[in-house]
Design a protein around this motif. Structure first.
Motif, PDB file in Angstrom:
ATOM      1  N   GLY A  57       1.201  -0.803   0.176  1.00 26.98           N
ATOM      2  CA  GLY A  57       0.129  -0.096   0.123  1.00 26.98           C
ATOM      3  C   GLY A  57       0.952   0.727   0.220  1.00 26.98           C
ATOM      4  O   GLY A  57       0.551   2.409  -0.080  1.00 26.98           O
ATOM      5  N   ALA A  58       2.608   1.720   0.373  1.00 21.05           N
ATOM      6  CA  ALA A  58       2.774   2.160   0.258  1.00 21.05           C
ATOM      7  C   ALA A  58       3.987   2.535  -0.722  1.00 21.05           C
ATOM      8  O   ALA A  58       3.869   3.379  -0.790  1.00 21.05           O
ATOM      9  CB  ALA A  58       3.798   2.184   1.788  1.00 21.05           C
ATOM     10  N   PHE A  59       4.120   1.211  -0.575  1.00 28.08           N
ATOM     11  CA  PHE A  59       5.453   1.395  -2.071  1.00 28.08           C
ATOM     12  C   PHE A  59       5.878   0.359  -3.175  1.00 28.08           C
ATOM     13  O   PHE A  59       6.013   0.166  -4.621  1.00 28.08           O
ATOM     14  CB  PHE A  59       6.677   0.759  -1.948  1.00 28.08           C
ATOM     15  CG  PHE A  59       7.317   2.299  -0.438  1.00 28.08           C
ATOM     16  CD1 PHE A  59       7.435   3.073  -0.672  1.00 28.08           C
ATOM     17  CD2 PHE A  59       7.445   1.265   0.893  1.00 28.08           C
ATOM     18  CE1 PHE A  59       7.593   4.258   0.295  1.00 28.08           C
ATOM     19  CE2 PHE A  59       8.383   2.168   1.638  1.00 28.08           C
ATOM     20  CZ  PHE A  59       7.672   3.422   2.134  1.00 28.08           C
ATOM     21  N   GLY A  60       4.263  -0.570  -3.015  1.00 27.57           N
ATOM     22  CA  GLY A  60       3.720  -1.892  -3.688  1.00 27.57           C
ATOM     23  C   GLY A  60       3.575  -1.332  -5.804  1.00 27.57           C
ATOM     24  O   GLY A  60       3.838  -2.766  -6.274  1.00 27.57           O
ATOM     25  N   ALA A  64       0.462   3.721  -5.421  1.00 35.26           N
ATOM     26  CA  ALA A  64       0.701   3.609  -3.957  1.00 35.26           C
ATOM     27  C   ALA A  64       2.375   4.872  -4.405  1.00 35.26           C
ATOM     28  O   ALA A  64       2.140   5.465  -2.475  1.00 35.26           O
ATOM     29  CB  ALA A  64       1.651   2.036  -3.236  1.00 35.26           C
ATOM     30  N   TRP A  65       2.918   4.762  -4.357  1.00 34.09           N
ATOM     31  CA  TRP A  65       4.452   5.399  -4.565  1.00 34.09           C
ATOM     32  C   TRP A  65       3.326   6.733  -4.751  1.00 34.09           C
ATOM     33  O   TRP A  65       3.902   7.972  -3.882  1.00 34.09           O
ATOM     34  CB  TRP A  65       5.187   5.738  -5.352  1.00 34.09           C
ATOM     35  CG  TRP A  65       6.456   4.400  -5.232  1.00 34.09           C
ATOM     36  CD1 TRP A  65       6.471   3.532  -5.378  1.00 34.09           C
ATOM     37  CD2 TRP A  65       7.978   5.326  -3.807  1.00 34.09           C
ATOM     38  NE1 TRP A  65       7.677   3.169  -4.756  1.00 34.09           N
ATOM     39  CE2 TRP A  65       7.879   3.503  -4.265  1.00 34.09           C
ATOM     40  CE3 TRP A  65       8.022   6.360  -3.362  1.00 34.09           C
ATOM     41  CZ2 TRP A  65       9.498   3.695  -3.711  1.00 34.09           C
ATOM     42  CZ3 TRP A  65       9.037   6.387  -2.898  1.00 34.09           C
ATOM     43  CH2 TRP A  65       9.491   4.791  -2.953  1.00 34.09           C
ATOM     44  N   GLN A  66       2.845   7.331  -5.287  1.00 32.52           N
ATOM     45  CA  GLN A  66       2.220   8.637  -5.465  1.00 32.52           C
ATOM     46  C   GLN A  66       1.208   9.101  -4.590  1.00 32.52           C
ATOM     47  O   GLN A  66       1.569  10.232  -4.042  1.00 32.52           O
ATOM     48  CB  GLN A  66       1.225   8.595  -7.103  1.00 32.52           C
ATOM     49  CG  GLN A  66       1.870   8.647  -8.217  1.00 32.52           C
ATOM     50  CD  GLN A  66       1.963   9.004  -9.318  1.00 32.52           C
ATOM     51  OE1 GLN A  66       2.307   9.796  -9.820  1.00 32.52           O
ATOM     52  NE2 GLN A  66       0.422   8.657  -9.328  1.00 32.52           N
ATOM     53  N   SER A  67       0.953   8.147  -3.602  1.00 32.83           N
ATOM     54  CA  SER A  67      -0.469   8.245  -2.410  1.00 32.83           C
ATOM     55  C   SER A  67       0.435   8.951  -1.469  1.00 32.83           C
ATOM     56  O   SER A  67       0.769   9.103   0.017  1.00 32.83           O
ATOM     57  CB  SER A  67      -1.065   6.910  -1.717  1.00 32.83           C
ATOM     58  OG  SER A  67      -1.994   7.449  -0.880  1.00 32.83           O
ATOM     59  N   THR A  68       1.650   7.803  -1.513  1.00 24.80           N
ATOM     60  CA  THR A  68       2.591   8.054  -0.071  1.00 24.80           C
ATOM     61  C   THR A  68       3.475   9.576  -0.125  1.00 24.80           C
ATOM     62  O   THR A  68       3.161  10.408   0.586  1.00 24.80           O
ATOM     63  CB  THR A  68       3.833   6.731  -0.795  1.00 24.80           C
ATOM     64  OG1 THR A  68       3.451   6.007  -0.358  1.00 24.80           O
ATOM     65  CG2 THR A  68       5.268   7.246   1.221  1.00 24.80           C
ATOM     66  N   LEU A  69       3.917   9.982  -2.076  1.00 22.62           N
ATOM     67  CA  LEU A  69       4.948  11.212  -1.530  1.00 22.62           C
ATOM     68  C   LEU A  69       3.492  12.540  -1.544  1.00 22.62           C
ATOM     69  O   LEU A  69       4.547  13.373  -1.636  1.00 22.62           O
ATOM     70  CB  LEU A  69       5.252  11.392  -3.443  1.00 22.62           C
ATOM     71  CG  LEU A  69       6.367   9.998  -3.886  1.00 22.62           C
ATOM     72  CD1 LEU A  69       6.867  10.780  -5.440  1.00 22.62           C
ATOM     73  CD2 LEU A  69       7.510  10.471  -2.955  1.00 22.62           C
ATOM     74  N   LEU A  70       2.047  12.019  -1.773  1.00 22.14           N
ATOM     75  CA  LEU A  70       1.152  12.814  -1.625  1.00 22.14           C
ATOM     76  C   LEU A  70       1.171  13.644   0.141  1.00 22.14           C
ATOM     77  O   LEU A  70       1.112  14.450   0.628  1.00 22.14           O
ATOM     78  CB  LEU A  70       0.023  12.562  -2.463  1.00 22.14           C
ATOM     79  CG  LEU A  70      -0.957  13.780  -2.086  1.00 22.14           C
ATOM     80  CD1 LEU A  70      -1.156  14.873  -2.617  1.00 22.14           C
ATOM     81  CD2 LEU A  70      -2.579  12.968  -2.451  1.00 22.14           C
ATOM     82  N   GLY A 200       4.666  14.487 -15.181  1.00 24.66           N
ATOM     83  CA  GLY A 200       4.760  12.854 -15.170  1.00 24.66           C
ATOM     84  C   GLY A 200       4.367  12.000 -13.532  1.00 24.66           C
ATOM     85  O   GLY A 200       4.552  10.628 -13.581  1.00 24.66           O
ATOM     86  N   LEU A 201       4.001  13.142 -13.146  1.00 22.43           N
ATOM     87  CA  LEU A 201       3.474  12.331 -10.727  1.00 22.43           C
ATOM     88  C   LEU A 201       2.181  13.243 -11.132  1.00 22.43           C
ATOM     89  O   LEU A 201       1.960  14.075 -11.765  1.00 22.43           O
ATOM     90  CB  LEU A 201       4.679  12.887 -10.049  1.00 22.43           C
ATOM     91  CG  LEU A 201       6.121  12.269 -10.451  1.00 22.43           C
ATOM     92  CD1 LEU A 201       6.932  13.015  -9.275  1.00 22.43           C
ATOM     93  CD2 LEU A 201       5.800  11.095  -9.475  1.00 22.43           C
ATOM     94  N   GLU A 202       1.208  13.068  -9.946  1.00 22.17           N
ATOM     95  CA  GLU A 202       0.158  12.847  -9.759  1.00 22.17           C
ATOM     96  C   GLU A 202       0.049  13.488  -8.127  1.00 22.17           C
ATOM     97  O   GLU A 202      -0.837  13.466  -7.723  1.00 22.17           O
ATOM     98  CB  GLU A 202      -1.367  11.615  -9.619  1.00 22.17           C
ATOM     99  CG  GLU A 202      -1.631  11.505 -11.175  1.00 22.17           C
ATOM    100  CD  GLU A 202      -2.044  12.592 -11.828  1.00 22.17           C
ATOM    101  OE1 GLU A 202      -2.757  13.401 -10.957  1.00 22.17           O
ATOM    102  OE2 GLU A 202      -2.284  12.669 -12.720  1.00 22.17           O
ATOM    103  N   GLU A 314       0.410   5.403   6.451  1.00 22.07           N
ATOM    104  CA  GLU A 314      -0.597   6.321   6.023  1.00 22.07           C
ATOM    105  C   GLU A 314      -1.010   5.577   4.808  1.00 22.07           C
ATOM    106  O   GLU A 314      -2.745   5.615   4.575  1.00 22.07           O
ATOM    107  CB  GLU A 314      -0.710   8.061   6.246  1.00 22.07           C
ATOM    108  CG  GLU A 314      -0.709   8.733   7.771  1.00 22.07           C
ATOM    109  CD  GLU A 314      -0.009   9.674   7.935  1.00 22.07           C
ATOM    110  OE1 GLU A 314      -0.074  10.721   6.260  1.00 22.07           O
ATOM    111  OE2 GLU A 314       0.163  10.252   9.166  1.00 22.07           O
ATOM    112  N   ALA A 315      -0.590   5.975   3.970  1.00 22.77           N
ATOM    113  CA  ALA A 315      -1.483   6.056   2.233  1.00 22.77           C
ATOM    114  C   ALA A 315      -1.939   4.067   2.936  1.00 22.77           C
ATOM    115  O   ALA A 315      -2.374   3.889   1.659  1.00 22.77           O
ATOM    116  CB  ALA A 315       0.095   6.043   1.389  1.00 22.77           C
TER     117      ALA A 315
END
Length: 376
Positions: A57-60, A64-70, A200-202, A314-315
């Motif tokens: 959910g964090a990095f898979g 997931a990466w974009q949610s984590t970065l946000l 290139g990112l959300e 959190e993500a």
């Protein structure tokens, strides 16, 4: 024959010295995993599956990466609100209030600037307004501590409550947009002044500014005379005064800088995520920033990594909920366990200092021997 790798080995001493500062955090991570595993076992949940889902959910995936970065973006800035005052020995935990006021001021500025104003002018004004609001609020905590002797931890927490109450009063009262019915908020930020995503990112541009702020804070703390003076004051207030350092001004400046970082986080949340100042702005980023700062041991560069870790936790909450039926608040339990372990393993601080002295002595003796052999 004596082993080449031992406690007294110069090579081993240098290696241990390099990883020694991270030891309490590593021990806290191990302790957190053990306690969280026990927490899951009591509920009859598969431990390995749950930990795997947290990672997924964090990095898979890219999503997931974009949610984590946000989530990591505001955490970097609110963590600086704790880490910078810590350089002068102050424990400030009022980042949530500074973020709220910074976002509110930014939202007001976005509405007040004349229609048609270029974003090149309006966006910096919003950022400066948010930073100034945070700097004044947390700077007041430093002023109360240095000139009135008020405990900064208690005052920053109380100031945060006041800021949140003031935020809610203004958003639900004088500054409320009449068209916001079920969700009170200020008037929306004009489309021309909203902050978009990076190519290139959300993920909005606040992530880049969060990283830059952490790098700038590290350079300031580690490689500037003012940063060195702050660390001297944090190490020994009395010694700093004896050598003539302006301790009161240094403490106030550190608090103001930390507050400015949290205020900037609020501005990005309003201009890039929420679109207005509303209750969704109070998402707990200021409190989670405390955890990030402690996990990073107040090191601005380490804050970047720790913000990604906490943002990832959190993500992952929604994935745990979908796959295992666990409440979304399960990730809050994990964060709480991590924070408790970080505080518990802080007791290693004194022992680490003793180990560091011994290891530095071994490394210095080796360097002296090599120097003597070179001149022989």
């Amino acid at each position: 024959m004596r082993s080449t790798v031992s406690y007294g080995s110069p090579a081993a001493a240098r290696l241990i010295l390099a990883v020694l500062p991270a030891l309490p955090t590593l021990c806290a991570l191990v302790g957190t995993l053990l306690l969280f595993s026990l927490f899951l076992l009591v509920q009859g949940q598969p431990v390995l599956d749950a930990i795997g889902y947290i990672f997924d959910g964090a990095f898979g995936s890219s999503f997931a990466w974009q949610s984590t970065l946000l989530r990591a973006s505001p955490l970097m800035l609110t963590a600086l609100c704790v880490a910078l005052p810590a350089q002068v020995g102050l424990i400030v935990i009022g980042g949530e209030g500074a973020l709220a006021l910074g976002g509110l001021v930014a939202a007001v500025i976005a509405v007040l600037v004349p229609q048609g104003t270029s974003w090149l002018i309006a966006t910096p004004l919003m950022a400066l307004g948010g930073m100034l609001a945070g700097a004044v609020w947390i700077g007041a905590v430093g002023a109360l501590r240095q000139w009135r002797g008020v405990n900064e931890t208690i005052s920053s927490l109380l100031m945060s409550y006041i800021a949140i109450a003031l935020f809610k009063h203004l958003v639900e009262g004088p500054l409320r947009d009449p068209t916001s019915l079920n969700k009170p908020s200020t008037r929306a930020v004009p489309d021309a002044l909203t902050i978009g995503s990076m190519p290139g990112l959300e993920v909005h541009w606040g992530l880049l500014w969060g990283v830059l702020a952490c790098v700038a804070a590290w350079v300031f703390v580690k490689h500037s005379t003012k940063g060195f003076a702050m660390r001297v004051a944090g190490g020994s207030n009395r010694a700093a005064r004896l050598v003539g350092l302006p301790v009161n001004l240094l403490a106030f400046s550190a608090c103001a800088l930390g507050g400015a970082a949290a205020g900037l986080a609020g501005m990005f949340e309003v201009a890039a995520v929420q679109g207005s100042a509303n209750a969704s702005l109070l998402a707990g980023y200021g409190y989670a920033g405390i955890l990030v700062a402690f996990a990073a041991r107040q090191n601005p560069l380490a804050i970047i990594v720790c913000a990604l870790m906490v943002g990832g936790i959190e993500a992952s909450g929604s994935l745990l909920q979908r796959r295992l039926g666990l409440p979304d608040a399960t990730t809050l339990v994990l964060q709480g366990l991590l924070f408790a372990n970080l505080l518990a393993w802080e007791a290693l601080g004194g022992r680490i200092m003793a180990w560091r002295v011994k290891l530095q002595a071994v490394a210095l003796a080796d360097a002296t021997t090599q120097l003597e052999q070179t001149h022989a």
